[in-house]
Design a protein around this motif. Sequence first.
Motif, PDB file in Angstrom:
ATOM      1  N   ALA A 407       0.841  -1.200   0.000  1.00  0.00           N
ATOM      2  CA  ALA A 407       0.000   0.000   0.000  1.00  0.00           C
ATOM      3  C   ALA A 407       0.872   1.245   0.000  1.00  0.00           C
ATOM      4  O   ALA A 407       1.779   1.372   0.830  1.00  0.00           O
ATOM      5  CB  ALA A 407      -0.914  -0.007   1.220  1.00  0.00           C
ATOM      6  N   PRO A 408       0.624   2.215  -0.916  1.00  0.00           N
ATOM      7  CA  PRO A 408       1.398   3.461  -0.888  1.00  0.00           C
ATOM      8  C   PRO A 408       1.049   4.285   0.347  1.00  0.00           C
ATOM      9  O   PRO A 408       0.009   4.093   0.977  1.00  0.00           O
ATOM     10  CB  PRO A 408       0.968   4.167  -2.178  1.00  0.00           C
ATOM     11  N   ALA A 409       1.927   5.227   0.683  1.00  0.00           N
ATOM     12  CA  ALA A 409       1.766   6.000   1.920  1.00  0.00           C
ATOM     13  C   ALA A 409       0.467   6.800   1.940  1.00  0.00           C
ATOM     14  O   ALA A 409      -0.163   6.937   2.986  1.00  0.00           O
ATOM     15  CB  ALA A 409       2.970   6.925   2.104  1.00  0.00           C
ATOM     16  N   TRP A 410       0.035   7.303   0.786  1.00  0.00           N
ATOM     17  CA  TRP A 410      -1.132   8.176   0.804  1.00  0.00           C
ATOM     18  C   TRP A 410      -2.416   7.428   1.166  1.00  0.00           C
ATOM     19  O   TRP A 410      -3.395   8.049   1.596  1.00  0.00           O
ATOM     20  CB  TRP A 410      -1.306   8.885  -0.554  1.00  0.00           C
ATOM     21  N   LEU A 411      -2.438   6.118   1.007  1.00  0.00           N
ATOM     22  CA  LEU A 411      -3.621   5.363   1.433  1.00  0.00           C
ATOM     23  C   LEU A 411      -3.857   5.485   2.928  1.00  0.00           C
ATOM     24  O   LEU A 411      -4.986   5.366   3.400  1.00  0.00           O
ATOM     25  CB  LEU A 411      -3.458   3.881   1.068  1.00  0.00           C
ATOM     26  N   ASN A 412      -2.784   5.715   3.707  1.00  0.00           N
ATOM     27  CA  ASN A 412      -2.915   5.875   5.152  1.00  0.00           C
ATOM     28  C   ASN A 412      -3.038   7.328   5.577  1.00  0.00           C
ATOM     29  O   ASN A 412      -3.743   7.644   6.535  1.00  0.00           O
ATOM     30  CB  ASN A 412      -1.695   5.263   5.866  1.00  0.00           C
ATOM     31  N   SER A 413      -2.336   8.213   4.880  1.00  0.00           N
ATOM     32  CA  SER A 413      -2.217   9.586   5.363  1.00  0.00           C
ATOM     33  C   SER A 413      -3.323  10.509   4.872  1.00  0.00           C
ATOM     34  O   SER A 413      -3.609  11.520   5.522  1.00  0.00           O
ATOM     35  CB  SER A 413      -0.861  10.162   4.951  1.00  0.00           C
ATOM     36  N   GLU A 414      -3.954  10.195   3.743  1.00  0.00           N
ATOM     37  CA  GLU A 414      -4.982  11.078   3.190  1.00  0.00           C
ATOM     38  C   GLU A 414      -6.363  10.522   3.511  1.00  0.00           C
ATOM     39  O   GLU A 414      -6.643   9.343   3.286  1.00  0.00           O
ATOM     40  CB  GLU A 414      -4.795  11.220   1.677  1.00  0.00           C
ATOM     41  N   LYS A 415      -7.212  11.383   4.005  1.00  0.00           N
ATOM     42  CA  LYS A 415      -8.553  10.975   4.415  1.00  0.00           C
ATOM     43  C   LYS A 415      -9.569  11.435   3.364  1.00  0.00           C
ATOM     44  O   LYS A 415      -9.507  12.564   2.877  1.00  0.00           O
ATOM     45  CB  LYS A 415      -8.883  11.590   5.780  1.00  0.00           C
ATOM     46  N   TYR A 416     -10.497  10.533   3.037  1.00  0.00           N
ATOM     47  CA  TYR A 416     -11.497  10.817   2.000  1.00  0.00           C
ATOM     48  C   TYR A 416     -12.897  10.524   2.532  1.00  0.00           C
ATOM     49  O   TYR A 416     -13.084   9.639   3.379  1.00  0.00           O
ATOM     50  CB  TYR A 416     -11.250   9.956   0.760  1.00  0.00           C
TER      51      TYR A 416
END
Length: 885
Positions: A407-416
């Motif tokens: 999983a790339p980092a943005w899957l954890n750090s960015e909220k949608y």
Amino acid sequence: MNLKLMTYTWTAIAPALGNHLWQSTLFACAAALLTLAFRNNHARTRFALWLAASLKFLVPFSLLINLGSYLASARAHSGPQAMLSSAFQQVGQPFAEQTIPAFSQAAAATVSSNAIHFLPALLIVWLCGFLTIAFIWLARWRGVRASIRTAVPLRRGREIEALRRIERRHNMPRPVEIFLSPTSLQPGIFGIARPILLWPQGISDRLDDAHLDTVLAHELRHVRRRDNLAAALHMLVEAIFWFHPLVWWMGTRLIAERERACDEEVLESGSDRQVYAESILKICEFCVGSPVTCVSGVTGADLKKRIHRIMSGQVARKLDLRGKLLLGTAVVLAVAAPIVAGTFRTTQVPEATTEARAFASVSIVPSKSPAYKVMLMFGPNGFRSSAPLRQVIRTAYGVQDDRIIGAPAWLNSEKYDFDARAEAAEDSDPRKISVDQNASEEKYMLQQALADRLKLALHRETRDLSVYALVVAQGGPKFRESRPGDTYPNGFKGPDGVARPGGIHFDNSVENGGASFGFGNKLTAQGIPVGALLWHLQAFLNRTIVDETGLSGTYDFTFQVPALPPIEASGRILSAHLEDQLGLRLEPRTVPMEVLVIDHIERPAASQSQNTTPTPPPFHIVSVKANKSGNEFSNMNAPLNPGDVSTPTGGLLSGTNVPLISYINFAYKLSGIQFQLLLPSVPNWLITDRFDIQAKAAGNPNNDQLRLVMQAVLADRFKLGAHYQTRYLPVYALVLGKPGETGPQLRPHADDPPCSPPVPANDGRTHFPETVSGGLPVDCGRIEALPSKRLSEGARNISMSLLASYLPQAGNLDRPVLDRTGLTGSYDFTFEHSPQQVDRSNFHGDKPFPEFAHDLYGQLGLRLEPQTGLVEVFVLDHVGRPAED
């Protein structure tokens, strides 16, 4: 014997054992039918069929089925193929365990728990049978072995001459030794790797040369055919499956066909039928048969039938073309059928079926809600979430974070905010047959949406995974099994006001497997299986847990959920609470498990313009060198302390004698708690080794742009990889001591006197900044150390969130601090306090240090309240020493 261990073992192996027994029985029946088809052919063909049927009991078809699954790992099935796959699995493994949601297992678990009471008796009966058979074989074998010890090798005589003559005639690979035995055992071949011929003393005097030749020829046929090995393997089958009558019947058929095959070969070599029959009768007249079947002799099987076949002159037919085709087809089917069945066991993520529904509309946009507010839920007409997209993937595929790889980092750090709406289904829709079917379809629809909007492509692999096993602690469970028909008069009630089993209560709500529980809450369970607790524990730790308790009933209990520290200590502390309250514990395991490997994923197309990854300005790396000076002082031309102050550098990014951990701290703008959580997991050289780094960027970039430059330098020269994870952690909430009031040393920022231009001040030397009236620092936007007999900090024009992020470092706190004051705008403050020594024996306490808390309230009017919340954690994936210029 340990009842729980036996119960778990039985639960694990019973379905596989049932499948293996019926498959082996069917295979033996098929072999029996084939022997009828080849009844007029050579006995060696029928012997091979019976031997294959015997060995099938030792070789499960599941090995070939798994081979088929591996060969078909790139395939996926849909439509009629999926139906064919299901049929193969239902027919091939009728005893396989069915996957049942945790809360619907109660009735089945209660029924199965009654059968478990017979398990110890069944195991004891089987073990007694196995030991009895093994003891009988061993005793008989020792008797034959004793005969060998009393025997003497025969070096000369007519027996040796005849034996060597027959060996040369039949091209035997190695000579067989003869031992002369004083016992009355019949002539027989003893041993497997280096067989010898045991010859009874005095028998040669009763045999003329023709009789002697036929007896020796018969024994050498046993050696050439390796009949002792085949007999030993079947003896093992009889000992393990002693309860199966077909196994014993196959043993008699193996002996009969073995002796008949040797008879045929001896007669085909030119021996006289009458002489051969007479030699067998003479041996039977003066000798006794071998007590074990793995010592092949001249007698055996039904003597009357053997003599009749020998004297009748019947000639066994050779295999013709039809017989060879039939035998070849049977062999191919026996091997290929389970492999083909395995290819229909889909190991990939299933593709869409033509009947599957899809969401009518899907919206994925960046979330504006606070990071600590997370929501994921399936509703009557769709799915909604406000969370990082990794949690959505976790929900769609029903796995924990540790089983999602790549999983790339943005899957954890960015909220949608994820909003998927489905068209309302008709009441007659067959998809409403069961709740479980609907839940499965909803998850599949969510998988489709992820593939469509995120271009998510993944595959499944089996990898060795570090997991936890839930086991029963020493002393046994500390909770009771639920009573049938219990109405729970003192228990919690559902929304309809009725108390019933099958639920879990947190605070004042009832959850039925739809959401995880919070830290520090009290969990009350009424009539639930252990699997339901396991589900919540997994959601608690975001880590896979396997059930090894062996508890199959439904239970009532309460559990005070602990507030946990981050990362590694969480499992240990949760295990301690489980053992203390419930008599269960978590044990680390490394087991092969199926994981999801992400091959490709993209940010949602609708929000790409709002989520473009910032890029550094054009730059080049001037130099990266290790600093061996041993000097304690370091210098960097951009400030490393908290705040958003930008120091003009003319595009030059320069650090001298700076530890790599400090460069990382600057590059990723880590908060105090992120830095504290990172330190225990990094290699020691990141802290001890010093480096000189210089890079030159175009223009006059600010600090945030220089941070991007430093990130690129670290990735290029140090191969640094990292990501952010959002985790539930124990936190302190920073709140006002009195509503609407602040302390005397915390005041809204005043524009007079004006803030001075920031200047570099990071040479590692002890110095204090210039101050203005009130003892505040001249510079704005960062927290500075101030001169004082105690520890003292001050700042001008800072946010409350910056103050909150600094407090863990100032107070040596064990958890992050989140701003819950409700104060907006910017503030000035000065704060004096005493140094706090960490009590490692109670590092994760419920309260901050009393003196620090007193100073914080007295001077700033703020308090720290223990809570739990979502915290973004910086995780270092990889870093290596650089290749210097």
